[in-house]
Write an enzyme that holds these catalytic residues in place. Structure first.
Site, PDB file in Angstrom:
ATOM      1  N   LYS A  20      13.403 -35.143 -84.076  1.00  0.00           N
ATOM      2  CA  LYS A  20      12.349 -35.582 -85.005  1.00  0.00           C
ATOM      3  C   LYS A  20      11.405 -34.423 -85.337  1.00  0.00           C
ATOM      4  CE  LYS A  20       9.394 -39.000 -83.644  1.00  0.00           C
ATOM      5  NZ  LYS A  20       7.986 -38.580 -83.831  1.00  0.00           N
ATOM      6  N   SER A  21      10.939 -33.711 -84.321  1.00  0.00           N
ATOM      7  CA  SER A  21       9.992 -32.612 -84.556  1.00  0.00           C
ATOM      8  C   SER A  21      10.613 -31.546 -85.459  1.00  0.00           C
ATOM      9  CB  SER A  21       9.619 -31.953 -83.227  1.00  0.00           C
ATOM     10  OG  SER A  21       8.908 -32.840 -82.425  1.00  0.00           O
ATOM     11  N   ARG A  25       9.636 -30.373 -89.518  1.00  0.00           N
ATOM     12  CA  ARG A  25       9.272 -28.993 -89.832  1.00  0.00           C
ATOM     13  C   ARG A  25      10.209 -28.393 -90.867  1.00  0.00           C
ATOM     14  NH1 ARG A  25       7.195 -30.455 -85.090  1.00  0.00           N
ATOM     15  NH2 ARG A  25       5.493 -29.296 -84.112  1.00  0.00           N
ATOM     16  N   GLY A  92       2.245 -39.120 -86.752  1.00  0.00           N
ATOM     17  CA  GLY A  92       1.193 -38.166 -86.400  1.00  0.00           C
ATOM     18  C   GLY A  92       1.589 -36.747 -86.779  1.00  0.00           C
ATOM     19  N   SER A 165      -1.153 -29.386 -77.401  1.00  0.00           N
ATOM     20  CA  SER A 165      -0.596 -30.243 -78.443  1.00  0.00           C
ATOM     21  C   SER A 165       0.078 -29.386 -79.502  1.00  0.00           C
ATOM     22  CB  SER A 165      -1.707 -31.079 -79.089  1.00  0.00           C
ATOM     23  OG  SER A 165      -1.315 -31.487 -80.387  1.00  0.00           O
ATOM     24  N   GLN A 167       1.124 -30.445 -82.251  1.00  0.00           N
ATOM     25  CA  GLN A 167       0.644 -30.841 -83.585  1.00  0.00           C
ATOM     26  C   GLN A 167      -0.622 -30.079 -83.934  1.00  0.00           C
ATOM     27  OE1 GLN A 167       0.487 -35.143 -83.601  1.00  0.00           O
ATOM     28  NE2 GLN A 167       2.704 -35.311 -83.441  1.00  0.00           N
ATOM     29  N   ASP A 313       6.784 -37.208 -74.344  1.00  0.00           N
ATOM     30  CA  ASP A 313       7.310 -38.409 -75.013  1.00  0.00           C
ATOM     31  C   ASP A 313       8.315 -39.159 -74.134  1.00  0.00           C
ATOM     32  OD1 ASP A 313       5.758 -37.838 -77.210  1.00  0.00           O
ATOM     33  OD2 ASP A 313       7.366 -36.875 -78.333  1.00  0.00           O
ATOM     34  N   ARG A 344       0.030 -45.475 -74.065  1.00  0.00           N
ATOM     35  CA  ARG A 344       1.273 -45.639 -73.298  1.00  0.00           C
ATOM     36  C   ARG A 344       1.036 -45.805 -71.803  1.00  0.00           C
ATOM     37  NH1 ARG A 344       5.014 -41.478 -76.928  1.00  0.00           N
ATOM     38  NH2 ARG A 344       5.347 -42.977 -78.617  1.00  0.00           N
ATOM     39  N   ARG A 386       8.879 -45.801 -78.677  1.00  0.00           N
ATOM     40  CA  ARG A 386       9.317 -45.318 -77.351  1.00  0.00           C
ATOM     41  C   ARG A 386       9.151 -46.409 -76.286  1.00  0.00           C
ATOM     42  NH1 ARG A 386      11.389 -40.891 -78.781  1.00  0.00           N
ATOM     43  NH2 ARG A 386      10.319 -39.464 -80.182  1.00  0.00           N
TER      44      ARG A 386
HETATM   45  C1  S3P Z   1       5.077 -33.509 -81.707  1.00  0.00           C
HETATM   46  C2  S3P Z   1       4.180 -33.177 -80.732  1.00  0.00           C
HETATM   47  C3  S3P Z   1       3.758 -34.102 -79.663  1.00  0.00           C
HETATM   48  C4  S3P Z   1       4.720 -35.281 -79.528  1.00  0.00           C
HETATM   49  C5  S3P Z   1       5.070 -35.871 -80.858  1.00  0.00           C
HETATM   50  C6  S3P Z   1       5.726 -34.828 -81.757  1.00  0.00           C
HETATM   51  C7  S3P Z   1       5.415 -32.504 -82.746  1.00  0.00           C
HETATM   52  O1  S3P Z   1       2.469 -34.619 -79.994  1.00  0.00           O
HETATM   53  O2  S3P Z   1       4.172 -36.265 -78.694  1.00  0.00           O
HETATM   54  O3  S3P Z   1       5.973 -36.951 -80.686  1.00  0.00           O
HETATM   55  O4  S3P Z   1       6.400 -32.700 -83.490  1.00  0.00           O
HETATM   56  O5  S3P Z   1       4.709 -31.499 -82.841  1.00  0.00           O
HETATM   57  P1  S3P Z   1       1.124 -33.843 -79.604  1.00  0.00           P
HETATM   58  O6  S3P Z   1       1.040 -32.603 -80.393  1.00  0.00           O
HETATM   59  O7  S3P Z   1       0.019 -34.813 -79.961  1.00  0.00           O
HETATM   60  O8  S3P Z   1       1.207 -33.594 -78.131  1.00  0.00           O
END
Ligand code: S3P
Length: 426
Positions: A20-21, A25, A92, A165, A167, A313, A344, A386
């Site tokens: 997914k990440s 990107r 997010g 993080s 993100q 996660d 969670r 999840r």
């Molecule tokens: C992610 C970073 C993580 C993860 C999320 C995906 C990403 O979040 O929990 O599912 O793709 O950069 P955080 O940056 O809030 O830790």
């Protein structure tokens, strides 16, 4: 409502969907690049489709033919002001990463999303982006979405992030692509580094040392071919199921094993889990392997410190697995779990307790005393993908029937999850 029950052994081979990440990107960076980016193994989950739809609304032409996605990039200055608001859905990653990019455009935009994302903290990106000169506002005034962003010229900063993080780090680095001067982010411990790895493939000048990543502003990015590996966060449910259901053996093909994501493998081994890595491949940008998982008798462990961001996660399913291990498992330093798609920590404690587990919620994690048999229960997923997948796995080893309310939310990251799980049951 999804109904699950105790199963016999799980056997066979499985290919989990794309990471997914990495999928997010690839679409974002491809949109900002010159030329056509070809993405194979793209995750067709609702979150990544939200990212596609946001960039389409900003004028990027994206051909999504199932497994392959072609992104016809418009260059770093090619995005257009969208008509109406951009909807990030439940994602997010979409909202936080896009905010970094949008802070530097020459138009204004409003970002929104579903009820869950409107409760998640956005101040963590608003603070550093504002320090770079961004004009970014939480419309309800509570540090949450909807966000209004008026693009502006930005200045590079060195940001010491209070949270590990990816993100936050990625949002700041993406703003840094457009800034005047170098941008650096230092984290308390290293979070997933997909942005750093992939931006390099697109020609950005980006480097990491320890927990600091630095980027120099780019004039252009150039299209790349991105092969998305299987998502270790999706593989986690099959790893857990294979380890806890007696008689199981599962081969999970082509899983991303980037060390900033693979903490679950280390924890499972510490718990006595038999996981063999086959066909290791360094890949272009992201390492992969096939994982052969065999049922094992597990023992409790302590999970804390720098490993937490590498399995953040996966902690819900690790907590469920700990119920089937001998002795106590302690999860600490994981207060970030409270601000995910659901809280969670609370939701795991509530649902595991409903199944008869001995669990204690702590301020920054959970304590689980394993070895007590679980029974089926009505589980509230809180529309958190999840949580739903975790309890489908726990149900395989629990007496009676488990009903997962809102279980359809797996479409966020793994639309075929129940079908794939069912295909392994003997
Ligand atoms: C992610 C970073 C993580 C993860 C999320 C995906 C990403 O979040 O929990 O599912 O793709 O950069 P955080 O940056 O809030 O830790």
């Amino acid at each position: 409502m999804v109904e699950c029950r105790k199963s016999g052994s799980l056997k066979g081979e499985i290919q989990v969907p794309g990471d997914k990440s990495i999928s997010h990107r690839a679409v974002m960076f491809g949109s900002l690049a010159k030329g056509t980016t070809r993405i194979t193994g793209f995750l067709q989950g609702a979150d990544c489709l939200s990212t596609i739809s946001c960039f389409e609304k900003m004028g990027v032409s994206i051909e999504n033919t199932g497994d392959t996605v072609l992104v016809h990039g418009r260059g770093m200055r090619g995005l257009e002001k969208p008509e109406g608001v951009l909807d990030c859905g439940n994602s997010g990653t979409t909202m936080r990463l896009i905010s970094g990019i949008l802070s530097a455009q020459d138009f204004d935009v409003t970002l929104t999303g579903d009820a869950s994302i409107q409760k998640r903290p956005m101040k963590r990106i608003m603070d550093p982006l504002s320090r770079m000169g961004a004009d970014i506002e939480s419309l309800p005034g509570n540090g949450c979405a909807p966000l209004y962003i008026q693009g502006r010229p930005l200045t590079g900063i060195h940001y010491a992030s209070p949270v590990a993080s990816a993100q936050v780090k990625s949002s700041v680095l993406l703003a840094g692509l457009y800034a005047d001067g170098e941008t650096a982010v230092t984290e308390p411990s290293l979070s997933r580094d997909h942005t750093e790895r992939m931006l390099g493939l697109f020609g950005a000048d980006i480097a990491s040392e320890g927990t600091t990543a630095r980027i120099t502003p780019a004039r252009e990015l150039f299209a790349a071919d991105i092969q998305v590996p299987g998502d270790i966060s999706s593989a986690a449910y099959f790893i857990a199921a294979g380890l806890i259901v007696p008689g199981s053996q599962i081969l999970i093909k082509n899983v991303g094993i980037n060390p900033t994501r693979a903490g679950i493998l280390e924890v499972c081994r510490k718990m006595g889990g038999d996981i063999r890595m086959l066909n290791r491949n360094e890949g272009r940008g992201e390492p992969t392997a096939d994982l052969l998982v065999t049922h094992s008798s597990l023992k409790g462990t302590v999970i804390e410190g720098d490993i937490i961001p590498t399995l953040i996660d996966e902690l819900p399913v690790i907590a469920a697995m700990a119920c089937f291990a001998e002795g106590e498992t302690i999860i600490r330093d994981a207060s970030e779990l409270k601000v995910k798609e659901s809280n969670r920590i609370a939701v795991m404690a509530q649902n595991l307790t409903a199944m008869g587990a001995q669990v204690q919620e702590t301020d920054d994690g959970l304590r689980i005393l394993g070895g007590r048999p679980l029974h089926g229960a009505v589980i509230d997923s809180h529309d958190d993908h999840r949580i739903a997948m975790t309890f489908a796995v726990a149900a395989l080893c629990s007496q009676g029937e488990t009903k997962i309310q809102g279980g359809e939310c797996v479409n966020i990251s793994y639309p075929a999850f129940y079908k794939d799980l069912g295909s392994l049951i003997q």
